[in-house]
Scaffold this active site. Structure first.
Site, short mmCIF file in Angstrom:
data_model
loop_
_atom_site.label_atom_id
_atom_site.label_comp_id
_atom_site.label_asym_id
_atom_site.label_seq_id
_atom_site.Cartn_x
_atom_site.Cartn_y
_atom_site.Cartn_z
CB ILE A 57 -0.98 -0.02 1.20
CG1 ILE A 57 -2.00 1.13 1.10
CG2 ILE A 57 -0.25 -0.04 2.52
CD1 ILE A 57 -3.17 1.01 2.09
CB CYS A 58 1.10 4.15 0.80
SG CYS A 58 1.62 5.85 0.98
CG HIS A 59 5.60 6.00 -0.73
ND1 HIS A 59 4.55 6.75 -0.23
CD2 HIS A 59 6.33 6.84 -1.51
CE1 HIS A 59 4.65 7.99 -0.68
NE2 HIS A 59 5.73 8.07 -1.46
CB SER A 110 -4.47 0.04 -1.46
OG SER A 110 -5.52 -0.86 -1.65
#
Length: 176
Positions: free
Chosen positions: A105-107, A154
C-alpha cells in the site's frame, strides 16, 4: 474454517501508522500469525506520526520467504528505507516466484519495483509513484485497490478497508 496463515510485514522507521496497524490488527484478529521483519532483529520501529511503534521479530537476513503465506508492505517512508536492501529484494522475489500474496500500500510498491517485479503488472500506489511504476514496466491505475494475480495494491490510508479485504480474501478467509 480456514487454516491460519503466517504473514510477513516488511517494516522500517517512518511507516504510515494506520497502514501498518490496521492490516496487522486484522491479520491477528483473523487468527493469522503476523511476523514483523526489519533490517535488524528486535529493533524498535516508529511510525511517521511518532505515536505508534513496533519491534521487529526477525532480521531480514534471517528470514526465508518459504516460511510465509503472504507478505504485507505498509507505506510511508518505510519502503524507501528497505527497497535497496538485497535481502529485502530477494525475499519478495522468492515470495513472488512461489506465487505468494504480496500486498503493498502507498509507497510499498517501491520495494516491488526495486526487486524487478513490476514488468507487465497492473497496480496502484501513492499517485506520486505512477512514473516510477511505468519506468519499471508496470501499468499504473488510480483505483482504491488493484489485484493482479498474487499482487494486491492500494493508494493511501483511506483505501485500507478494500486493501485489507482483498488481502484477507487472498488468504482464504472471509473479510470484514
Amino acid at each position: 474454517m480456514v487454516q491460519a496463515k503466517k504473514v510477513a510485514f516488511l517494516l522500517a522507521d517512518g511507516f504510515e501508522d494506520s497502514e501498518m496497524k490496521n492490516p496487522y490488527d486484522e491479520m491477528v484478529k483473523n487468527g493469522h500469525e503476523a511476523v514483523i521483519i526489519g533490517l535488524k532483529d528486535k529493533e524498535e520501529l516508529k511510525g511517521k506520526k511518532g505515536t505508534i511503534s513496533y519491534t521487529s521479530h526477525l532480521a531480514i537476513a534471517d528470514a526465508n520467504a518459504d516460511d510465509y503465506d503472504a507478505v504485507i508492505i505498509p507505506g510511508g517512508s518505510s519502503p524507501a528505507h528497505l527497497m535497496n536492501n538485497k535481502d529485502i529484494q530477494n525475499f519478495v522475489q522468492q515470495a513472488n516466484k512461489a506465487n505468494k500474496t504480496i500486498a503493498a500500500i502507498c509507497h510499498g510498491p517501491q520495494i516491488l519495483s526495486a526487486a524487478g517485479l513490476l514488468e507487465g503488472r497492473t497496480l496502484t500506489s501513492y499517485p506520486g509513484l505512477a512514473y516510477e511504476i511505468k519506468e519499471a514496466g508496470g501499468f499504473f491505475v488510480d483505483q482504491e485497490v488493484v489485484v493482479d494475480r498474487n499482487l494486491v495494491t492500494s493508494r493511501r490510508p483511506e483505501d485500507e478497508p478494500a486493501f485489507i479485504s482483498e488481502t484477507i480474501k487472498k488468504l482464504g478467509v472471509n473479510a470484514w
